[in-house]
Design a protein around this motif. Structure first.
Motif, PDB file in Angstrom:
ATOM      1  N   LYS A 115       0.812  -1.213   0.000  1.00  0.00           N
ATOM      2  CA  LYS A 115       0.000   0.000   0.000  1.00  0.00           C
ATOM      3  C   LYS A 115       0.850   1.270   0.000  1.00  0.00           C
ATOM      4  O   LYS A 115       0.401   2.324  -0.435  1.00  0.00           O
ATOM      5  CB  LYS A 115      -0.943  -0.016   1.204  1.00  0.00           C
ATOM      6  CG  LYS A 115      -1.938  -1.175   1.164  1.00  0.00           C
ATOM      7  CD  LYS A 115      -2.823  -1.186   2.393  1.00  0.00           C
ATOM      8  CE  LYS A 115      -3.802  -2.344   2.344  1.00  0.00           C
ATOM      9  NZ  LYS A 115      -4.660  -2.398   3.563  1.00  0.00           N
ATOM     10  N   THR A 116       2.052   1.165   0.522  1.00  0.00           N
ATOM     11  CA  THR A 116       2.998   2.273   0.543  1.00  0.00           C
ATOM     12  C   THR A 116       4.388   1.686   0.685  1.00  0.00           C
ATOM     13  O   THR A 116       4.545   0.547   1.155  1.00  0.00           O
ATOM     14  CB  THR A 116       2.724   3.233   1.702  1.00  0.00           C
ATOM     15  OG1 THR A 116       3.737   4.253   1.723  1.00  0.00           O
ATOM     16  CG2 THR A 116       2.716   2.519   3.046  1.00  0.00           C
ATOM     17  N   ASP A 117       5.404   2.448   0.275  1.00  0.00           N
ATOM     18  CA  ASP A 117       6.773   1.952   0.455  1.00  0.00           C
ATOM     19  C   ASP A 117       7.416   2.528   1.714  1.00  0.00           C
ATOM     20  O   ASP A 117       8.608   2.348   1.949  1.00  0.00           O
ATOM     21  CB  ASP A 117       7.636   2.256  -0.774  1.00  0.00           C
ATOM     22  CG  ASP A 117       7.885   3.742  -0.997  1.00  0.00           C
ATOM     23  OD1 ASP A 117       7.408   4.571  -0.187  1.00  0.00           O
ATOM     24  OD2 ASP A 117       8.564   4.076  -1.993  1.00  0.00           O
ATOM     25  N   ASN A 118       6.599   3.231   2.521  1.00  0.00           N
ATOM     26  CA  ASN A 118       7.061   3.859   3.767  1.00  0.00           C
ATOM     27  C   ASN A 118       8.115   4.942   3.540  1.00  0.00           C
ATOM     28  O   ASN A 118       8.762   5.391   4.489  1.00  0.00           O
ATOM     29  CB  ASN A 118       7.606   2.811   4.761  1.00  0.00           C
ATOM     30  CG  ASN A 118       6.495   2.003   5.391  1.00  0.00           C
ATOM     31  OD1 ASN A 118       5.344   2.418   5.386  1.00  0.00           O
ATOM     32  ND2 ASN A 118       6.831   0.832   5.915  1.00  0.00           N
ATOM     33  N   PRO A 121       1.999   0.128  -6.379  1.00  0.00           N
ATOM     34  CA  PRO A 121       1.878   1.299  -7.253  1.00  0.00           C
ATOM     35  C   PRO A 121       3.014   1.327  -8.270  1.00  0.00           C
ATOM     36  O   PRO A 121       4.087   0.747  -8.044  1.00  0.00           O
ATOM     37  CB  PRO A 121       1.978   2.474  -6.282  1.00  0.00           C
ATOM     38  CG  PRO A 121       1.609   1.916  -4.939  1.00  0.00           C
ATOM     39  CD  PRO A 121       2.121   0.506  -4.953  1.00  0.00           C
ATOM     40  N   VAL A 122       2.787   2.007  -9.385  1.00  0.00           N
ATOM     41  CA  VAL A 122       3.858   2.305 -10.333  1.00  0.00           C
ATOM     42  C   VAL A 122       4.492   3.632  -9.954  1.00  0.00           C
ATOM     43  O   VAL A 122       5.718   3.769  -9.904  1.00  0.00           O
ATOM     44  CB  VAL A 122       3.316   2.363 -11.776  1.00  0.00           C
ATOM     45  CG1 VAL A 122       4.398   2.835 -12.743  1.00  0.00           C
ATOM     46  CG2 VAL A 122       2.791   1.003 -12.200  1.00  0.00           C
ATOM     47  N   THR A 123       3.656   4.600  -9.681  1.00  0.00           N
ATOM     48  CA  THR A 123       4.096   5.896  -9.152  1.00  0.00           C
ATOM     49  C   THR A 123       3.143   6.284  -8.032  1.00  0.00           C
ATOM     50  O   THR A 123       2.014   5.793  -7.973  1.00  0.00           O
ATOM     51  CB  THR A 123       4.067   6.994 -10.236  1.00  0.00           C
ATOM     52  OG1 THR A 123       2.734   7.117 -10.746  1.00  0.00           O
ATOM     53  CG2 THR A 123       5.020   6.666 -11.376  1.00  0.00           C
ATOM     54  N   PRO A 160       1.424   7.127  -1.309  1.00  0.00           N
ATOM     55  CA  PRO A 160       0.606   7.347  -2.510  1.00  0.00           C
ATOM     56  C   PRO A 160      -0.496   8.375  -2.280  1.00  0.00           C
ATOM     57  O   PRO A 160      -1.059   8.477  -1.192  1.00  0.00           O
ATOM     58  CB  PRO A 160       0.014   5.960  -2.785  1.00  0.00           C
ATOM     59  CG  PRO A 160       0.980   5.009  -2.182  1.00  0.00           C
ATOM     60  CD  PRO A 160       1.484   5.697  -0.941  1.00  0.00           C
ATOM     61  N   THR A 161      -0.804   9.134  -3.321  1.00  0.00           N
ATOM     62  CA  THR A 161      -1.871  10.122  -3.276  1.00  0.00           C
ATOM     63  C   THR A 161      -3.223   9.428  -3.464  1.00  0.00           C
ATOM     64  O   THR A 161      -3.278   8.244  -3.809  1.00  0.00           O
ATOM     65  CB  THR A 161      -1.630  11.198  -4.348  1.00  0.00           C
ATOM     66  OG1 THR A 161      -1.396  10.566  -5.610  1.00  0.00           O
ATOM     67  CG2 THR A 161      -0.419  12.047  -3.985  1.00  0.00           C
TER      68      THR A 161
END
Length: 539
Positions: A327-330, A440-442, A334-335
């Protein structure tokens, strides 16, 4: 090219002007958009231009809006000739370029001659030339094609015309593919925004105020517009997946050693810690998969000594799969639109009976610094030599701290740190027992031009050499993707969120990537199909 210089005009500007004039002359008059049909600059979305303009026949639309396998079947059944197919794509590619500035070279006459030869061969021999008979394939600017430029954004590299085709181009032509154009890239192919002094800015056909990404940005715009049934990009830090994400298409970044790269231009010549990988991009996953399979099965290892002898292995997937989701890379949060894409995908998979577990990010901030070190360890001497007296674009300046050679002891230390992360990722994958990882990709949707966004969500997996497929999910929506209260978790996070504006990002494409372990390229393509089908059936 004729170079006209004056005492007031630097040589790099004269070279750029000559290259633009060369490209303009390559555009056939028959494919120029009539003035009364040309959308003005206020029209953001031009992706439906082929259907709305009245400039296309029903056959041209049918040809340019089907998968590669369907295209090949129609050629084999003599519904369409290779010339029919080529002309339809030449026209759509030329229109894509006029609307988005996505091409660096056009050589439609060469492509037409190839198509005619293919039709003559089929008529005489009663069989297709090969598994790509008559399929037009667009190529990223770094691929050498005899008689064309491969400047990759450097003004001074326009002084050299390619004398031969790259290995991949030769292979594809031998399999029946038609070469007809090359697509735009940022300087040195080391940016996620396709913008150069040489050719200007490439715009997104779905919203021309937004970026196409990079470095395979021209491929992203061209294929999203339908100007190519399948194109070839390259990826060293996200350069296939980011443009695929921002243009709402599919793209494969495979494992190094399966698709030829020999004979193509490098943006960082001599850098070998992270290997660049060529891969297919298309509006249709079936087209991406088909081209990968054809290349894998064509013994490319006999043409490029870097490749492994590994033909296509048809995977068998369990009916109920186990996916992890990051969900996030910490390091960068992500927006909202990207978070919505993750939630939608997880829900769709669970509705189909698949299990989704959470992936704990491992040292993404550290890996981002390691990768920056690898890409700049020579003090950017390679890029400075290619630039000569050409300055960087203004918004790309300010990285003087990178212009310093790194000692080998420091590079060795980065390699040790990278190995620690690789081992930790490998162990966690085993512990979770997952089939694939969704991430995510970005951290943002496609965004305004001339903005630098971190590519840490993609480049991390280049360091791992894990194969990945980018796939589309949704579009950003300013009415629901408003900026929430957010406490930055890092300096990178703070910088990204300071730029976020839901209104400016509105309608931007949002995709994700599915990852697998090394050499599981076939499996990652099949998992992408499972995910896309789940999204289609989502409630």
């Amino acid at each position: 090219m004729t170079i006209i210089e004056s005492t007031e005009t630097p040589r790099y500007e004269a070279l750029a002007q000559a290259a633009r004039e060369r490209r303009e002359k390559q555009l056939p008059d028959e494919y120029r958009i009539p003035k009364d049909k040309m959308p003005d600059d206020s029209v953001k979305d031009v992706s439906n231009f082929p259907r709305e303009s009245g400039l296309y026949t029903e056959q041209e639309l049918e040809i340019t809006e089907c998968t590669v396998p369907v295209l090949l079947k129609a050629i084999e059944d003599k519904k369409w000739t290779a010339v029919d197919v080529s002309k339809a794509y030449f026209k759509r590619a030329a229109h894509a370029h006029q609307l988005t500035n996505c091409l660096s070279e056009m050589f439609f006459e060469r492509g037409l001659e190839q198509a005619k030869e293919l039709d003559e061969y089929y008529e005489k021999e009663g069989k297709l030339m090969g598994p790509l008979h008559g399929v037009p394939i667009s190529m990223k600017d770094n691929q050498l094609i005899k008689g064309t430029l491969a400047s990759i954004g450097f003004c001074y590299w326009t002084e050299e015309i390619a004398q031969e085709d790259s290995t991949l181009v030769r292979l594809l032509v031998s399999l029946g593919a038609v070469m007809y154009c090359k697509t735009s890239v940022p300087m040195a192919m080391m940016s996620a925004d396709t913008d150069t002094r040489l050719f200007g800015t490439t715009t997104n056909p779905k919203n021309r105020t937004l970026t196409v990404g990079g470095s395979s940005g021209g491929e992203g715009a061209l294929t999203a517009f339908g100007g190519s049934p399948v194109g070839v990009g390259s990826d060293i830090g996200g350069s296939i997946r980011i443009p695929s994400n921002y243009n709402g298409i599919y793209g494969l970044k495979g494992t190094f050693g399966r698709i030829p790269a020999l004979g193509s231009k490098a943006g960082l010549g001599g850098q070998v810690h992270i290997k660049s990988v060529n891969g297919p991009m298309s509006r249709y996953l079936a087209s991406v998969e088909y081209l990968a399979k054809v290349i894998f099965d064509s013994h490319p290892e006999l043409l490029d000594y870097n490749l492994v002898p590994l033909p296509w292995r048809e995977p068998t997937l369990p009916k109920k799969m186990v996916f992890a989701v990051m969900k996030t890379d910490n390091n960068i949060t992500p927006t909202p639109a990207v978070t919505r894409a993750l939630e939608k995908t997880v829900k769709a998979l669970e509705e189909q009976g698949h299990q989704v577990v959470e992936w704990e990010p491992i040292e993404h901030g550290k890996m981002a610094k390691i990768l920056t070190g690898f890409f700049t360890q020579d003090g950017c001497e390679f890029i400075k030599a290619a630039l000569k007296d050409e300055p960087l674009l203004e918004y790309k300046q300010g990285n003087e701290h990178l212009l310093k050679d790194m000692p080998s002891s420091f590079v060795w230390g980065m390699q040790r740190a990278r190995l620690d992360v690789e081992n930790a990722v490998f162990a966690q994958w085993n512990k979770l027992g997952i089939d694939g990882l969704i991430a995510p990709v970005t951290p943002v949707p496609s965004h305004p031009h001339k903005v630098t966004i971190s590519h840490s969500y993609t480049s991390y997996w280049n360091a791992m050499d894990y194969p990945a497929v980018a796939f589309p999910v949704l579009r950003a929506d300013a009415t629901i993707d408003n900026k929430p209260d957010h406490t930055p978790v890092s300096d990178d996070d703070k910088a990204l969120w300071a730029l976020y504006d839901a209104e400016k990002y509105d309608t931007g494409c949002v995709g994700l990537q599915i990852l697998a372990r090394r050499y599981q390229d076939e499996k990652v393509l099949k998992m992408a199909s499972v995910i896309s089908e789940a999204l289609e059936h989502a409630q």
